[in-house]
Structures are given as structure tokens and as C-alpha cells.
Write a protein that holds these residues in place. Structure first.
Motif, PDB file in Angstrom:
ATOM      1  N   ILE A 285       3.423  -0.350  -0.780  1.00 34.78           N
ATOM      2  CA  ILE A 285       3.430   0.503   0.411  1.00 34.78           C
ATOM      3  C   ILE A 285       4.708   0.268   1.209  1.00 34.78           C
ATOM      4  N   ALA A 286       5.340   1.361   1.630  1.00 31.22           N
ATOM      5  CA  ALA A 286       6.496   1.296   2.529  1.00 31.22           C
ATOM      6  C   ALA A 286       6.658   2.658   3.191  1.00 31.22           C
ATOM      7  N   ASP A 287       6.855   2.658   4.501  1.00 32.78           N
ATOM      8  CA  ASP A 287       7.102   3.900   5.250  1.00 32.78           C
ATOM      9  C   ASP A 287       5.997   4.942   5.045  1.00 32.78           C
ATOM     10  N   ASN A 288       4.751   4.485   5.070  1.00 27.92           N
ATOM     11  CA  ASN A 288       3.593   5.370   4.915  1.00 27.92           C
ATOM     12  C   ASN A 288       3.589   6.099   3.576  1.00 27.92           C
ATOM     13  N   GLN A 289       4.196   5.477   2.584  1.00 28.45           N
ATOM     14  CA  GLN A 289       4.194   6.028   1.231  1.00 28.45           C
ATOM     15  C   GLN A 289       3.711   4.978   0.241  1.00 28.45           C
ATOM     16  N   LEU A 290       2.980   5.439  -0.761  1.00 26.14           N
ATOM     17  CA  LEU A 290       2.601   4.588  -1.878  1.00 26.14           C
ATOM     18  C   LEU A 290       3.613   4.800  -2.995  1.00 26.14           C
ATOM     19  N   HIS A 291       4.220   3.724  -3.437  1.00 25.28           N
ATOM     20  CA  HIS A 291       5.198   3.786  -4.524  1.00 25.28           C
ATOM     21  C   HIS A 291       4.510   3.279  -5.794  1.00 25.28           C
ATOM     22  N   ILE A 292       4.519   4.103  -6.823  1.00 24.47           N
ATOM     23  CA  ILE A 292       3.672   3.895  -7.993  1.00 24.47           C
ATOM     24  C   ILE A 292       4.525   3.590  -9.223  1.00 24.47           C
ATOM     25  N   ALA A 293       4.249   2.458  -9.873  1.00 21.29           N
ATOM     26  CA  ALA A 293       4.861   2.146 -11.163  1.00 21.29           C
ATOM     27  C   ALA A 293       4.051   2.857 -12.233  1.00 21.29           C
ATOM     28  N   MET A 294       4.597   3.954 -12.744  1.00 20.62           N
ATOM     29  CA  MET A 294       3.880   4.813 -13.686  1.00 20.62           C
ATOM     30  C   MET A 294       4.343   4.477 -15.104  1.00 20.62           C
ATOM     31  N   ALA A 295       3.605   3.599 -15.763  1.00 15.77           N
ATOM     32  CA  ALA A 295       4.028   3.111 -17.071  1.00 15.77           C
ATOM     33  C   ALA A 295       3.987   4.198 -18.135  1.00 15.77           C
ATOM     34  N   GLY A 296       3.081   5.174 -17.993  1.00 20.73           N
ATOM     35  CA  GLY A 296       2.907   6.174 -19.034  1.00 20.73           C
ATOM     36  C   GLY A 296       4.047   7.151 -19.170  1.00 20.73           C
ATOM     37  N   ASP A 297       4.817   7.374 -18.104  1.00 28.97           N
ATOM     38  CA  ASP A 297       5.959   8.289 -18.214  1.00 28.97           C
ATOM     39  C   ASP A 297       7.283   7.633 -17.834  1.00 28.97           C
ATOM     40  N   ASN A 298       7.265   6.298 -17.648  1.00 33.83           N
ATOM     41  CA  ASN A 298       8.501   5.558 -17.342  1.00 33.83           C
ATOM     42  C   ASN A 298       9.178   6.027 -16.062  1.00 33.83           C
ATOM     43  N   HIS A 299       8.393   6.412 -15.086  1.00 38.32           N
ATOM     44  CA  HIS A 299       8.924   6.850 -13.795  1.00 38.32           C
ATOM     45  C   HIS A 299       8.372   5.988 -12.668  1.00 38.32           C
ATOM     46  N   VAL A 300       9.067   6.016 -11.553  1.00 41.18           N
ATOM     47  CA  VAL A 300       8.516   5.549 -10.283  1.00 41.18           C
ATOM     48  C   VAL A 300       8.259   6.788  -9.432  1.00 41.18           C
ATOM     49  N   TRP A 301       7.000   6.954  -9.011  1.00 44.35           N
ATOM     50  CA  TRP A 301       6.590   8.071  -8.171  1.00 44.35           C
ATOM     51  C   TRP A 301       6.240   7.577  -6.781  1.00 44.35           C
ATOM     52  N   SER A 302       6.313   8.468  -5.810  1.00 44.46           N
ATOM     53  CA  SER A 302       5.914   8.132  -4.438  1.00 44.46           C
ATOM     54  C   SER A 302       4.901   9.160  -3.937  1.00 44.46           C
ATOM     55  N   TYR A 303       3.864   8.658  -3.277  1.00 43.93           N
ATOM     56  CA  TYR A 303       2.826   9.520  -2.711  1.00 43.93           C
ATOM     57  C   TYR A 303       2.848   9.349  -1.206  1.00 43.93           C
ATOM     58  N   ASP A 304       3.137  10.431  -0.474  1.00 47.57           N
ATOM     59  CA  ASP A 304       3.206  10.399   0.976  1.00 47.57           C
ATOM     60  C   ASP A 304       1.793  10.507   1.550  1.00 47.57           C
ATOM     61  N   LEU A 305       1.357   9.470   2.242  1.00 48.59           N
ATOM     62  CA  LEU A 305      -0.006   9.448   2.763  1.00 48.59           C
ATOM     63  C   LEU A 305      -0.218  10.449   3.887  1.00 48.59           C
ATOM     64  N   GLY A 306       0.861  10.823   4.576  1.00 45.25           N
ATOM     65  CA  GLY A 306       0.732  11.757   5.686  1.00 45.25           C
ATOM     66  C   GLY A 306       0.537  13.190   5.245  1.00 45.25           C
ATOM     67  N   ILE A 307       1.386  13.658   4.349  1.00 42.89           N
ATOM     68  CA  ILE A 307       1.314  15.065   3.927  1.00 42.89           C
ATOM     69  C   ILE A 307       0.699  15.225   2.533  1.00 42.89           C
ATOM     70  N   ARG A 308       0.274  14.112   1.930  1.00 42.61           N
ATOM     71  CA  ARG A 308      -0.385  14.119   0.627  1.00 42.61           C
ATOM     72  C   ARG A 308       0.477  14.805  -0.442  1.00 42.61           C
ATOM     73  N   SER A 309       1.724  14.384  -0.505  1.00 44.35           N
ATOM     74  CA  SER A 309       2.635  14.960  -1.493  1.00 44.35           C
ATOM     75  C   SER A 309       3.063  13.900  -2.489  1.00 44.35           C
ATOM     76  N   LEU A 310       3.307  14.341  -3.714  1.00 41.42           N
ATOM     77  CA  LEU A 310       3.722  13.468  -4.803  1.00 41.42           C
ATOM     78  C   LEU A 310       5.172  13.774  -5.141  1.00 41.42           C
ATOM     79  N   ARG A 311       5.972  12.724  -5.278  1.00 38.71           N
ATOM     80  CA  ARG A 311       7.403  12.906  -5.518  1.00 38.71           C
ATOM     81  C   ARG A 311       7.869  12.017  -6.667  1.00 38.71           C
ATOM     82  N   TRP A 312       8.572  12.631  -7.606  1.00 36.42           N
ATOM     83  CA  TRP A 312       9.234  11.885  -8.675  1.00 36.42           C
ATOM     84  C   TRP A 312      10.485  11.249  -8.081  1.00 36.42           C
ATOM     85  N   ARG A 313      10.464   9.919  -7.947  1.00 31.12           N
ATOM     86  CA  ARG A 313      11.547   9.229  -7.261  1.00 31.12           C
ATOM     87  C   ARG A 313      12.650   8.764  -8.212  1.00 31.12           C
ATOM     88  N   ALA A 314      12.287   8.143  -9.314  1.00 31.10           N
ATOM     89  CA  ALA A 314      13.316   7.597 -10.201  1.00 31.10           C
ATOM     90  C   ALA A 314      12.776   7.471 -11.614  1.00 31.10           C
TER      91      ALA A 314
END
Length: 471
Positions: A285-314
Motif C-alpha cells: 500500500i502507498a498513496d491510497n493505492q494497492l500495488h500488486i505483484a502479478m506473477a501470472g503476467d509478469n506485471h506490476v499493477w496498481s489499484y486505486d482504492l479511491g476511484i476503484r481503477s486498475l492500472r498497468w504500472r510496469a
């Protein structure tokens, strides 16, 4: 594909959980010969798909697993067996430590499924996620009589896992007076005192995706945990979902995920099931976002708890250790993540690496790690140090130290931020498959996953003690 006679398994292989057998011993029933690497979540996912088909079609075919090691520690029978047991794999397992079966059958990639008919003839081979597994298995078994119970060949399990309060725990979070444990093999989350007394259980203890009160909800092989004030977030790996526990009420709900693996969809989610996830292993958790280690697609995703949005970060998706900006960089099965100010630190399991992601700009850099196939056990400068299959990372609020669960080497490592060297913590014994860490109350809490145990390490005294989980 024309039927081809199958060769037999090499005698050099080591049977991990069953009596030795040949392919001829399994004649009379279709057989799936699965060449996998147990450290890979993609291999595990393919195995689970076969097991799910078997559950729907009991007795129709036999599954034999050929474990082909990527890492040195996987050449040892017990760690290799534990990796597969973590995921509930009970089929007969052959350890192909010298890659002889791999070469004999002309295998070129993990996972590869060889489909053999009841006469032992190869009918098809499925490589990676290619092919319609359901269709292929149905076709393989088409026209066969339903087997009698005496026709089924049970696995002669040896050295079975002991019945203990925990089973392959793989997630930890800690506060000043509480310890939260993802009891992964029992599909539940435990709230404990630091002494190990269980105060509450979240989840009924069987694999499912159910929201609701603590006594009625259900998880499926939960892993990473993240605690913020009165909320505990859960990487519910087996459900390919992110869950939330409201601690004062005990109510559990789902933030994102459909219960099945799929390609995540970026954007605002009006409902949790608007986007699938793919093997989330850890969250921070950082800045009201959940940062997710997504092993199945080799990405790091972020989920914004305020607006409930999912973002492909890296992460570009390829299994590589490649630095660069956001989507140009690449991870190799990210499995652990911790947020420190405006930086994410990520454990790359298959890359044996520790990476950083700048939350402002999404630039990815490698702190420790020499490449996708480079691993070992060496302390020293970041340019020379080596890890082997690290599984977890944590940091306390009082010291600029990253603690690393170096699972392949069975040890606890330390990396000082600001350019410090990688060092090995002096513990009184080797750790057995550590897969989760938490830092709180002056201690480092360790999930010794393969030993079904929780440990407490005191960095000041050097004492390593067992936390008896007692219900």
C-alpha cells in the motif's frame, strides 16, 4: 497428429511421492505426462487445469508429473516435492534432475503436456498455454469405458505432510500487537497474538470465493497480506483476486478479480468482476493505492482504492530482468513487493533479483540480480551479489534495511538502501522454503513455509524462535 509410440521414462529419475513405475505400468488408461518446473506459476496453473478436469471426470486418465529443475535447490528431492505440494498436486512426481527425460522426449519448453492414449501412443503435445486443453483431454478419453475402482492406480504417498495447525503458510502482516498469517494450504487467514494464540479465523477452511462475515467467507490459497489501520488486504492467489478484510467487523469483500485467471483490464471498475487478475502473489500500500505483484503476467499493477481503477504500472510481460521505463521494463515472475515512500521494491523469483519501481515515473531498476538465468549464493556489492529464487521482501519503519527471504538458499538476506551491500543474516540453522516476511515490534517474522511454521527473529540478540500457533 499421427500416433507415435512413446519412449519410456529414464531410470535416473527419482520418484518423489510414489513407487517407481514405467509408462507400460500405466497402460490401459490415457496418460498425461506433464513436463513442468515447480518454481513457475505458469506450470502450476497448467497442472491445476489438468487436475480440475480430472475432478470433473474421475478415473478417466492418469497424470504423471515430470519435475525438471531450473534452480540448483530444485534438484534436491524434498524441496522439489514441497513446491508442488504447496499447490495441492498429489499426482505421481518424477524428479528429472539431470534433464534426461526432457532430452529423451524432445521437450523444448515448460510446461509441455504429452497426451498418451490407452495403448501408450503419443496423440498430442501441448506446449505452454497453447491448445484447447478441455477439448484435447475429452478427445483423448473419447469412447473409453468408465473404469472400475480397481482399475485406478492410487498414488502410494510416502513421507506425507504432517497434520499441523498451519499448512504451507505464505503470507504475513504484523502490527504492534497482532500477527496475521495467510494459512495458504488451509485456505484461511488467522489473526494471532505475537505469542501465537489464534484470536480469529477468516474463512471456512475450504477453497472458494465467498464474501461475508469471518465465519462464512472463503479464500483459495491466499498469499500476500498488507495491513493499513483497520483493514487487511489479501492477495487471494488461488481465486486470482484481491480481497479486503474490515478488521473491526470481520467482514470480507472482493475488490478485484473474477475467481479465474485472465488478462487484467485497465480502467475504472464499476464491479470487482469487471476485470480478471492473473496469479496475484503479493500487495503493498502507498498513496491510497494497492500495488500488486502479478506473477501470472509478469506485471506490476496498481489499484486505486479511491476511484476503484486498475492500472498497468510496469512490466512488458516477457520473463526477463530488464530495466527501463514502465512498460518497456521486464520482470521474471514478481512474487513480493514492499512500498517505501515513493518506491516499490519487488522480488523477482525467476530472475533471482530485487528490483525497484519509482512510483513517480515508473522507472524500473535492478538492485541485485545478474540476469534471468543467473543465480547463486554470494554476498557483497550489488554488481556481484547473487540470490536464488527469492520469495519475499519486507522493511521496517525504523531502519533503511530490506529483509529478503532467499528461499532457494534457505536463508535470510539483508540489503541496506542507499547503495549498501547484500549480506546474509547469521541464523542458527537453514530455513525451509521461507516465503513471507513481516517487520514489526522490533522483530522479523518469517513464514517458514515448507516446515508449516512461523518464526520470530530478533535482529539485536540474533535469537530465532518458533511461534507456536495455537487455536
Amino acid at each position: 497428429m499421427n500416433a507415435q509410440p512413446a519412449m519410456d521414462l529414464p531410470k535416473s529419475g527419482i520418484w518423489l511421492n510414489a513407487a517407481p513405475s514405467t509408462l507400460q505400468d500405466h497402460a490401459g488408461r490415457p496418460l498425461v505426462l506433464a513436463f513442468v518446473n515447480a518454481a513457475s506459476v505458469w506450470c502450476v496453473q497448467r497442472l491445476l487445469e489438468v487436475l480440475q478436469w480430472q475432478a470433473r471426470n474421475p478415473g478417466r486418465l492418469q497424470l504423471l508429473v515430470v519435475q525438471v529443475p531450473r534452480f540448483d535447490f530444485e534438484r534436491e528431492p524434498q524441496p522439489a516435492l514441497k513446491l508442488l505440494r504447496r499447490h495441492g498436486v498429489t499426482a505421481p512426481i518424477l524428479l528429472d534432475a539431470q534433464w534426461e527425460a526432457w532430452r529423451r522426449f524432445g521437450i523444448e519448453a515448460w510446461p509441455t503436456l504429452l497426451l498418451l492414449d490407452a495403448q501408450g501412443q503419443e496423440r498430442e503435445r501441448l506446449v505452454g498455454a497453447a491448445g484447447d486443453l478441455e477439448r484435447s483431454l475429452n478427445a483423448l478419453c473419447e469412447g473409453l469405458a468408465q473404469p472400475r475402482d480397481e482399475d485406478l492406480r492410487p498414488v502410494a504417498e510416502t513421507n506425507v505432510e504432517p497434520r499441523l495447525p498451519l499448512r504451507f503458510p505464505a503470507g504475513l502482516a504484523a502490527s504492534a500487537d497482532r500477527l496475521y498469517v495467510a494459512d495458504t494450504g488451509h485456505h484461511r487467514i488467522l489473526e494471532c497474538t505475537h505469542g501465537g494464540r489464534v484470536l480469529r479465523q477468516f474463512g471456512v477452511g475450504s477453497a472458494d470465493l465467498v464474501n461475508g462475515p469471518a465465519a462464512d467467507c472463503a479464500f483459495n490459497r491466499p498469499h500476500g497480506l498488507a495491513l493499513e489501520r483497520e483493514v487487511l488486504y489479501v492477495a487471494d492467489t488461488g481465486n486470482h483476486a484481491v480481497r479486503r478484510i474490515h478488521l473491526p467487523s470481520g467482514q470480507v469483500d472482493t475488490l478485484c478479480g473474477t475467481g479465474r485467471a485472465g488478462d487484467p483490464v485497465a480502467g475504472v471498475l464499476s464491479q470487482p468482476w469487471d476485470s480478471p487478475l492473473n496469479h496475484p502473489l503479493d500487495i503493498a500500500i502507498a498513496d491510497n493505492q494497492l500495488h500488486i505483484a502479478m506473477a501470472g503476467d509478469n506485471h506490476v499493477w496498481s489499484y486505486d482504492l479511491g476511484i476503484r481503477s486498475l492500472r498497468w504500472r510496469a512490466g512488458a510481460g516477457a520473463v526477463e530482468v530488464r530495466d527501463g521505463g514502465g512498460h518497456l521494463a521486464a520482470f521474471a515472475q514478481p512474487c513480493g513487493v514492499v512500498a517505501v515512500q515513493q518506491v516499490l521494491y519487488v522480488c523477482d523469483a525467476l530472475g533471482s533479483a530485487i528490483r525497484s519501481v519509482q512510483l513517480r515515473g515508473d522507472v524500473v531498476q535492478t538492485l541485485v540480480g545478474q540476469g534471468s538465468w543467473e543465480f547463486g549464493n554470494a554476498d557483497g556489492s550489488r554488481a556481484r551479489a547473487h540470490l536464488q529464487y527469492p520469495q519475499a521482501i519486507a522493511m521496517g519503519s525504523e531502519s533503511p534495511l530490506l529483509w529478503i527471504a532467499d528461499a532457494g538458499n534457505g536463508c535470510l538476506r539483508m540489503l541496506r538502501l542507499g547503495g549498501g551491500d547484500l549480506t546474509t543474516v547469521n541464523l542458527p540453522r537453514r530455513l525451509h522454503g521461507p516465503a513471507a516476511l513481516a517487520v514489526a515490534a522490533g522483530a522479523v517474522w518469517i513464514a517458514e513455509t515448507d516446515a508449516h511454521a512461523i518464526l520470530r527473529f530478533d535482529p539485536v540478540s540474533g535469537e530465532l524462535g518458533h511461534v507456536p500457533i495455537e487455536e
